[in-house]
Design a protein around this motif. Sequence first.
Motif, PDB file in Angstrom:
ATOM      1  N   VAL A  91      36.746  37.342 -26.185  1.00  0.00           N
ATOM      2  CA  VAL A  91      38.135  36.674 -25.578  1.00  0.00           C
ATOM      3  C   VAL A  91      38.853  36.583 -27.149  1.00  0.00           C
ATOM      4  O   VAL A  91      40.364  36.593 -27.289  1.00  0.00           O
ATOM      5  CB  VAL A  91      37.931  35.260 -25.541  1.00  0.00           C
ATOM      6  CG1 VAL A  91      37.458  35.127 -23.778  1.00  0.00           C
ATOM      7  CG2 VAL A  91      37.081  34.347 -26.272  1.00  0.00           C
ATOM      8  N   CYS A  92      38.436  36.381 -28.320  1.00  0.00           N
ATOM      9  CA  CYS A  92      39.068  36.312 -29.641  1.00  0.00           C
ATOM     10  C   CYS A  92      39.573  37.572 -29.930  1.00  0.00           C
ATOM     11  O   CYS A  92      40.745  37.652 -30.235  1.00  0.00           O
ATOM     12  CB  CYS A  92      38.090  35.958 -30.678  1.00  0.00           C
ATOM     13  SG  CYS A  92      37.641  34.020 -30.685  1.00  0.00           S
ATOM     14  N   ALA A  93      38.890  38.844 -29.410  1.00  0.00           N
ATOM     15  CA  ALA A  93      39.643  40.106 -29.907  1.00  0.00           C
ATOM     16  C   ALA A  93      40.757  40.426 -28.922  1.00  0.00           C
ATOM     17  O   ALA A  93      41.644  40.889 -29.451  1.00  0.00           O
ATOM     18  CB  ALA A  93      38.291  40.938 -29.851  1.00  0.00           C
ATOM     19  N   ALA A  94      40.655  39.878 -27.701  1.00  0.00           N
ATOM     20  CA  ALA A  94      41.767  40.172 -26.697  1.00  0.00           C
ATOM     21  C   ALA A  94      43.069  39.276 -27.340  1.00  0.00           C
ATOM     22  O   ALA A  94      44.191  39.763 -27.342  1.00  0.00           O
ATOM     23  CB  ALA A  94      41.349  39.458 -25.630  1.00  0.00           C
ATOM     24  N   ALA A  95      42.802  37.947 -27.698  1.00  0.00           N
ATOM     25  CA  ALA A  95      43.908  37.102 -28.163  1.00  0.00           C
ATOM     26  C   ALA A  95      44.383  37.769 -29.322  1.00  0.00           C
ATOM     27  O   ALA A  95      45.611  37.978 -29.775  1.00  0.00           O
ATOM     28  CB  ALA A  95      43.315  35.972 -28.467  1.00  0.00           C
ATOM     29  N   ALA A  96      43.472  38.300 -30.236  1.00  0.00           N
ATOM     30  CA  ALA A  96      43.962  39.003 -31.560  1.00  0.00           C
ATOM     31  C   ALA A  96      44.900  40.237 -31.369  1.00  0.00           C
ATOM     32  O   ALA A  96      45.771  40.529 -32.110  1.00  0.00           O
ATOM     33  CB  ALA A  96      42.959  39.485 -32.395  1.00  0.00           C
ATOM     34  N   SER A  97      44.573  41.235 -30.388  1.00  0.00           N
ATOM     35  CA  SER A  97      45.193  42.297 -30.072  1.00  0.00           C
ATOM     36  C   SER A  97      46.678  41.761 -29.581  1.00  0.00           C
ATOM     37  O   SER A  97      47.525  42.620 -29.493  1.00  0.00           O
ATOM     38  CB  SER A  97      44.572  42.986 -28.982  1.00  0.00           C
ATOM     39  OG  SER A  97      44.669  42.308 -27.727  1.00  0.00           O
ATOM     40  N   ALA A  98      46.942  40.559 -29.003  1.00  0.00           N
ATOM     41  CA  ALA A  98      48.359  40.030 -28.455  1.00  0.00           C
ATOM     42  C   ALA A  98      48.892  39.203 -29.764  1.00  0.00           C
ATOM     43  O   ALA A  98      49.942  38.651 -29.527  1.00  0.00           O
ATOM     44  CB  ALA A  98      48.240  39.344 -27.407  1.00  0.00           C
ATOM     45  N   GLY A  99      48.292  39.392 -30.990  1.00  0.00           N
ATOM     46  CA  GLY A  99      49.016  38.473 -32.246  1.00  0.00           C
ATOM     47  C   GLY A  99      48.411  37.315 -32.694  1.00  0.00           C
ATOM     48  O   GLY A  99      49.032  36.646 -33.610  1.00  0.00           O
TER      49      GLY A  99
END
Length: 215
Positions: free
Chosen positions: A171-179
Amino acid sequence: MTVTVADCERVQTSWFQLRSQVLGSGSWEDDGLTWANGDLMFPRVIDPAALARGVERARSEGASIVGAWLGLDVDPRPLAAAGFKKGWAPWWMAGPIDLGLPADPRVELRKDAPGADGRPPRAWFAAARQGGQAAGGAWAHLVDDLAGVFDVEVPEPFQRRGLGTGLMQAVCAAAASAGARQVVLNSTPAGYALYRRCGLQRIGTGITWWLHLPS
């Protein structure tokens, strides 16, 4: 960037407001009080009359429990007078969004559908499976450049196998990809060791109060 408890509270409120939209529960403002997902969210001052109206509205919408999330510097006496009981203390934690961990093949990321206006997702769900069985899940919710992580859960038979770490990474990687640049969450003592292993630090403490409504 320095993350504060106020940032954690802001992200938590946004998450509860999103849940209210999805689940059809109440989200409203009344005389300085913010209500979302049936709970009172981080008031600075609690007006007893506004509190009573909020509880009654939650009751009318079918709530069986009303929660109140507070900072430790907020006077809780109106809650006690209304029948609320002190509950658990959230440990606010924050850290870099890049956990530096490999992806776990047992964890699948499931992004929510974009909104009707075509904007990209701002919330993500990761599900874990072990031996063909559901073995946990976690949510992330993006607010500006902060990612709130919520509802990290691994059932007891699947604990101590690294699944919690895998869920956090997904979930952190997904959020990181969105900024997202930082991750925030509230921890219980049971989850503290997991979040420390993921690089988060405890930055403050809150308190919850709970009112059980008669059926």
